[in-house]
Design a protein around this motif. Structure first.
Motif, PDB file in Angstrom:
ATOM      1  N   LEU A  56     -17.713 -15.342  -0.897  1.00 26.26           N
ATOM      2  CA  LEU A  56     -19.012 -15.599  -1.516  1.00 26.26           C
ATOM      3  C   LEU A  56     -19.207 -14.659  -2.695  1.00 26.26           C
ATOM      4  N   ARG A  57     -19.406 -15.232  -3.883  1.00 27.58           N
ATOM      5  CA  ARG A  57     -19.608 -14.428  -5.086  1.00 27.58           C
ATOM      6  C   ARG A  57     -20.896 -14.864  -5.785  1.00 27.58           C
ATOM      7  N   ILE A  58     -21.479 -13.917  -6.519  1.00 24.10           N
ATOM      8  CA  ILE A  58     -22.755 -14.174  -7.185  1.00 24.10           C
ATOM      9  C   ILE A  58     -22.625 -13.864  -8.670  1.00 24.10           C
ATOM     10  N   MET A  59     -23.056 -14.804  -9.489  1.00 20.64           N
ATOM     11  CA  MET A  59     -23.049 -14.630 -10.943  1.00 20.64           C
ATOM     12  C   MET A  59     -24.373 -13.977 -11.340  1.00 20.64           C
ATOM     13  N   PRO A  60     -24.372 -12.664 -11.707  1.00 27.47           N
ATOM     14  CA  PRO A  60     -25.638 -11.961 -11.945  1.00 27.47           C
ATOM     15  C   PRO A  60     -26.244 -12.278 -13.310  1.00 27.47           C
ATOM     16  N   PHE A  61     -27.554 -12.109 -13.393  1.00 20.88           N
ATOM     17  CA  PHE A  61     -28.243 -12.283 -14.671  1.00 20.88           C
ATOM     18  C   PHE A  61     -27.719 -11.298 -15.721  1.00 20.88           C
ATOM     19  N   SER A  62     -27.232 -10.152 -15.264  1.00 18.73           N
ATOM     20  CA  SER A  62     -26.825  -9.093 -16.191  1.00 18.73           C
ATOM     21  C   SER A  62     -25.521  -9.403 -16.920  1.00 18.73           C
ATOM     22  N   ALA A  63     -24.781 -10.413 -16.459  1.00 20.22           N
ATOM     23  CA  ALA A  63     -23.502 -10.761 -17.089  1.00 20.22           C
ATOM     24  C   ALA A  63     -23.636 -12.094 -17.811  1.00 20.22           C
ATOM     25  N   PRO A  64     -22.926 -12.273 -18.917  1.00 20.27           N
ATOM     26  CA  PRO A  64     -22.980 -13.563 -19.609  1.00 20.27           C
ATOM     27  C   PRO A  64     -22.332 -14.654 -18.754  1.00 20.27           C
ATOM     28  N   GLN A 104     -15.423 -17.529 -10.856  1.00 17.91           N
ATOM     29  CA  GLN A 104     -14.976 -16.566  -9.848  1.00 17.91           C
ATOM     30  C   GLN A 104     -14.583 -15.229 -10.473  1.00 17.91           C
ATOM     31  N   ALA A 105     -13.919 -15.311 -11.611  1.00 13.63           N
ATOM     32  CA  ALA A 105     -13.436 -14.094 -12.260  1.00 13.63           C
ATOM     33  C   ALA A 105     -14.581 -13.195 -12.729  1.00 13.63           C
ATOM     34  N   GLU A 106     -15.715 -13.771 -13.067  1.00 15.29           N
ATOM     35  CA  GLU A 106     -16.833 -12.994 -13.619  1.00 15.29           C
ATOM     36  C   GLU A 106     -17.896 -12.630 -12.580  1.00 15.29           C
ATOM     37  N   ALA A 107     -17.898 -13.307 -11.435  1.00 14.47           N
ATOM     38  CA  ALA A 107     -18.971 -13.118 -10.447  1.00 14.47           C
ATOM     39  C   ALA A 107     -18.744 -11.871  -9.601  1.00 14.47           C
ATOM     40  N   LEU A 108     -19.833 -11.349  -9.042  1.00 18.04           N
ATOM     41  CA  LEU A 108     -19.777 -10.187  -8.152  1.00 18.04           C
ATOM     42  C   LEU A 108     -19.329 -10.624  -6.769  1.00 18.04           C
TER      43      LEU A 108
END
Length: 290
Positions: A213-221, A266-270
């Motif tokens: 489970l990964r999360i794409m944060p608001f802080s990242a593009p 996936q590569a960019e998500a937390l």
């Protein structure tokens, strides 16, 4: 894994029948035709029964092997229409078994797949939802009662099947990667207690060995345009859900596009502790703790 058998009147079924007729007109058996193409016989059989969706290159080779280039325009048009199959919730709910049967068809597709990859930019996927969250979500005007005519009993049965689907999260060897947008943590479905319970559930899943489970944060593009959510079943099927139904993509080239997009996400998500910390931070802010 393959999509469920198509309606005989569907473009997918028409394409399969057309290709079968073209092969039969050569006088060759399926096995003989497969040898002409240099394919295993099973591949010809699957294409002719709509169990496998042919690529544009497959169709071109098929027509060339059958010396049927005059059929190219008709087959190309069928291929174009068959690439996307639309399923109407209202029509599905009117069939025997109604909304419960439709939800079970989702379960069946998931069980057939060794990997189901899910992206949702602003809504928590059904496989991650608590029963309370499910009921609140399905009761909204965008839910099955309004858009598909489902009864209260139907909705309860849908909740039961969704809970049954979640058993797959704990199956060793089953790959179920998720990427969700941070917006999904914030968007309230139901009361605050329901939302906090849902976030608790997510935190427990982050540490589960069988779930990625990964999360794409608001802080990242955002690495892709988050136009809609989707599910990828192995390399065979992509499902895009709308208010009124689902679109099923079976063309291998289009599935590859979705796989590429999911890989970028996936590569960019937390993941892991970073994802858990973000969930905890949202919970605290929702309760005014910080």
């Amino acid at each position: 894994m393959s999509p469920s058998p198509p309606d005989p009147a569907s473009d997918r079924a028409r394409l399969a029948m057309k290709l079968r007729a073209i092969r039969a007109a050569t006088g060759l058996s399926g096995n003989q035709f497969a040898k002409t193409l240099g394919w295993p016989q099973s591949r010809v059989s699957k294409i002719e029964t709509a169990a496998q969706f042919p690529t544009g290159e497959d169709v071109s080779r098929w027509l060339a092997a059958a010396d049927a280039v005059t059929e190219e325009d008709a087959v190309t048009e069928l291929l174009k229409r068959a690439r996307i199959e639309s399923v109407s919730f209202r029509q599905e709910f009117q069939k025997p078994g109604g909304a419960t049967a439709q939800q079970r068809s989702v379960l069946d597709l998931e069980r057939q797949a060794s990997r189901v990859a899910t992206f949702q930019p602003a809504l928590l996927p059904g496989l991650l939802q608590t029963p309370g969250f499910m009921r609140e979500l399905l009761a909204l005007p965008s839910g099955p009662a309004s858009t598909g005519g489902a009864s209260d009993t139907d909705v309860e049965h849908m909740v039961a099947v969704r809970i049954e689907r979640q058993a797959q999260l704990y199956e060793p060897g089953k790959a179920m990667p998720f990427v969700i947008g941070e917006a999904a943590l914030w968007i309230r479905i139901g009361d605050l207690e329901t939302q906090l319970g849902q976030l608790d559930r997510l935190r427990s899943l982050v540490g589960l060995r069988t779930v990625d489970l990964r999360i794409m944060p608001f802080s990242a593009p955002m690495p892709i345009a988050p136009l809609h959510g989707f599910r990828i079943h192995d390399a065979d099927l992509v499902v895009v859900e709308t208010f009124a139904g689902e679109h099923l993509f079976m063309d291998p080239d289009e599935i590859a596009v979705y796989e590429h997009m999911f890989g970028r996400l996936q590569a960019e998500a937390l993941a892991g502790d970073e994802a858990a910390q973000l969930i905890q931070s949202v919970s605290r802010r929702l309760t005014g703790e910080c």
